[in-house]
Design a protein around this motif. Sequence first.
Motif, PDB file in Angstrom:
ATOM      1  N   LEU A  11      56.793 -10.491  -4.296  1.00  0.00           N
ATOM      2  CA  LEU A  11      57.817 -11.376  -3.735  1.00  0.00           C
ATOM      3  C   LEU A  11      58.855 -10.599  -2.915  1.00  0.00           C
ATOM      4  N   GLN A  12      58.601  -9.314  -2.673  1.00  0.00           N
ATOM      5  CA  GLN A  12      59.438  -8.423  -1.868  1.00  0.00           C
ATOM      6  C   GLN A  12      60.769  -8.082  -2.531  1.00  0.00           C
ATOM      7  N   LEU A  13      60.796  -8.069  -3.858  1.00  0.00           N
ATOM      8  CA  LEU A  13      61.977  -7.594  -4.559  1.00  0.00           C
ATOM      9  C   LEU A  13      61.854  -6.089  -4.752  1.00  0.00           C
ATOM     10  N   ASN A  14      62.937  -5.402  -4.545  1.00  0.00           N
ATOM     11  CA  ASN A  14      62.973  -3.959  -4.742  1.00  0.00           C
ATOM     12  C   ASN A  14      63.498  -3.691  -6.145  1.00  0.00           C
ATOM     13  N   LEU A  15      62.654  -3.132  -6.979  1.00  0.00           N
ATOM     14  CA  LEU A  15      63.004  -2.933  -8.377  1.00  0.00           C
ATOM     15  C   LEU A  15      63.200  -1.463  -8.702  1.00  0.00           C
ATOM     16  N   VAL A  16      64.073  -1.222  -9.650  1.00  0.00           N
ATOM     17  CA  VAL A  16      64.244   0.110 -10.208  1.00  0.00           C
ATOM     18  C   VAL A  16      63.394   0.167 -11.468  1.00  0.00           C
ATOM     19  N   ARG A  17      62.582   1.207 -11.587  1.00  0.00           N
ATOM     20  CA  ARG A  17      61.695   1.331 -12.742  1.00  0.00           C
ATOM     21  C   ARG A  17      62.038   2.557 -13.567  1.00  0.00           C
ATOM     22  N   ALA A  18      61.798   2.423 -14.851  1.00  0.00           N
ATOM     23  CA  ALA A  18      61.948   3.574 -15.745  1.00  0.00           C
ATOM     24  C   ALA A  18      60.689   4.424 -15.630  1.00  0.00           C
ATOM     25  N   GLU A  19      60.863   5.664 -15.255  1.00  0.00           N
ATOM     26  CA  GLU A  19      59.771   6.623 -15.183  1.00  0.00           C
ATOM     27  C   GLU A  19      59.923   7.565 -16.380  1.00  0.00           C
ATOM     28  N   PRO A  20      58.948   8.419 -16.647  1.00  0.00           N
ATOM     29  CA  PRO A  20      59.035   9.272 -17.842  1.00  0.00           C
ATOM     30  C   PRO A  20      60.317  10.091 -17.955  1.00  0.00           C
ATOM     31  N   ARG A  21      60.866  10.568 -16.821  1.00  0.00           N
ATOM     32  CA  ARG A  21      62.041  11.436 -16.898  1.00  0.00           C
ATOM     33  C   ARG A  21      63.312  10.858 -16.289  1.00  0.00           C
ATOM     34  N   ASP A  22      63.181   9.756 -15.528  1.00  0.00           N
ATOM     35  CA  ASP A  22      64.359   9.213 -14.853  1.00  0.00           C
ATOM     36  C   ASP A  22      64.108   7.771 -14.433  1.00  0.00           C
ATOM     37  N   PHE A  23      64.979   7.245 -13.590  1.00  0.00           N
ATOM     38  CA  PHE A  23      64.884   5.879 -13.095  1.00  0.00           C
ATOM     39  C   PHE A  23      64.842   5.928 -11.580  1.00  0.00           C
ATOM     40  N   ARG A  24      63.897   5.164 -10.979  1.00  0.00           N
ATOM     41  CA  ARG A  24      63.686   5.261  -9.538  1.00  0.00           C
ATOM     42  C   ARG A  24      63.444   3.895  -8.911  1.00  0.00           C
ATOM     43  N   PRO A  25      64.014   3.658  -7.718  1.00  0.00           N
ATOM     44  CA  PRO A  25      63.615   2.475  -6.962  1.00  0.00           C
ATOM     45  C   PRO A  25      62.206   2.719  -6.430  1.00  0.00           C
ATOM     46  N   MET A  26      61.315   1.770  -6.634  1.00  0.00           N
ATOM     47  CA  MET A  26      59.909   1.993  -6.303  1.00  0.00           C
ATOM     48  C   MET A  26      59.470   1.363  -4.990  1.00  0.00           C
ATOM     49  N   SER A  27      60.385   0.720  -4.278  1.00  0.00           N
ATOM     50  CA  SER A  27      60.076   0.191  -2.955  1.00  0.00           C
ATOM     51  C   SER A  27      61.371   0.082  -2.174  1.00  0.00           C
ATOM     52  N   ALA A  28      61.244  -0.139  -0.882  1.00  0.00           N
ATOM     53  CA  ALA A  28      62.413  -0.303  -0.016  1.00  0.00           C
ATOM     54  C   ALA A  28      62.054  -1.310   1.058  1.00  0.00           C
ATOM     55  N   HIS A  29      61.941  -2.570   0.647  1.00  0.00           N
ATOM     56  CA  HIS A  29      61.525  -3.636   1.558  1.00  0.00           C
ATOM     57  C   HIS A  29      62.714  -4.432   2.066  1.00  0.00           C
ATOM     58  N   THR A  30      62.559  -4.951   3.270  1.00  0.00           N
ATOM     59  CA  THR A  30      63.501  -5.935   3.793  1.00  0.00           C
ATOM     60  C   THR A  30      62.968  -7.318   3.408  1.00  0.00           C
ATOM     61  N   LEU A  31      63.637  -8.350   3.837  1.00  0.00           N
ATOM     62  CA  LEU A  31      63.175  -9.718   3.579  1.00  0.00           C
ATOM     63  C   LEU A  31      62.387 -10.279   4.760  1.00  0.00           C
TER      64      LEU A  31
END
Length: 200
Positions: free
Chosen positions: A61-81
């Motif tokens: 749905l083109q939402l940019n989410l922050v995900r928990a990774e093993p060592r840190d937290f990262r935004p996993m996409s950088a989409h516009t609308l």
Amino acid sequence: RDDSAPDRVRAIPCDGAVAGLIAARERERGVWVAPANAALQGVLGLTPTLGDDDWAELYALQLNLVRAEPRDFRPMSAHTLSDERSLLQLSVRRLLILLRKAAEEHGMDFVFERNHEHFRQGVRALLEAMLGKLYDGGAFAGATNSEAYRVLTDASVNPPQSVEQGRFVASIEVAPSQPAEFISVLLTRGDAGQIRATES
């Protein structure tokens, strides 16, 4: 962490952290580098907790989410609308904004110049030099400069009747580089027990 209460944490929207990441990425590597898959500083947890199925659905749905990774937290996409596939990536959009600003800035220097062939060739050379630097930095796709961008200032965009009216047009065409969002690695075990990794 909440500085005013060292034993407690404070929930805040991620907008500020992500905006900071975008700015840091731009300063360090350029606007054409996607501000994704980089660790956010100072993040201790996320709410709500999302599973892989939730993430896949929201990503579609083109939402940019922050995900928990093993060592840190990262935004996993950088989409516009944008509904246009070519403008989906934030890095592409920011590159086009950079080009527009640069063209407007240079354009102010061209006001009141005599619009003749030598002037048009000089403008083309100036713009090609600017685009060449961006190409060298990885802003554009293409194996050669001619595949990555093109600048037109000739009679095809500046016909005599337009020149007589005091108009000057420089047409800039670019092929922005697109970030690779997913890299698939296939692990296979051979007959001799060897593990082989293949990327696709």
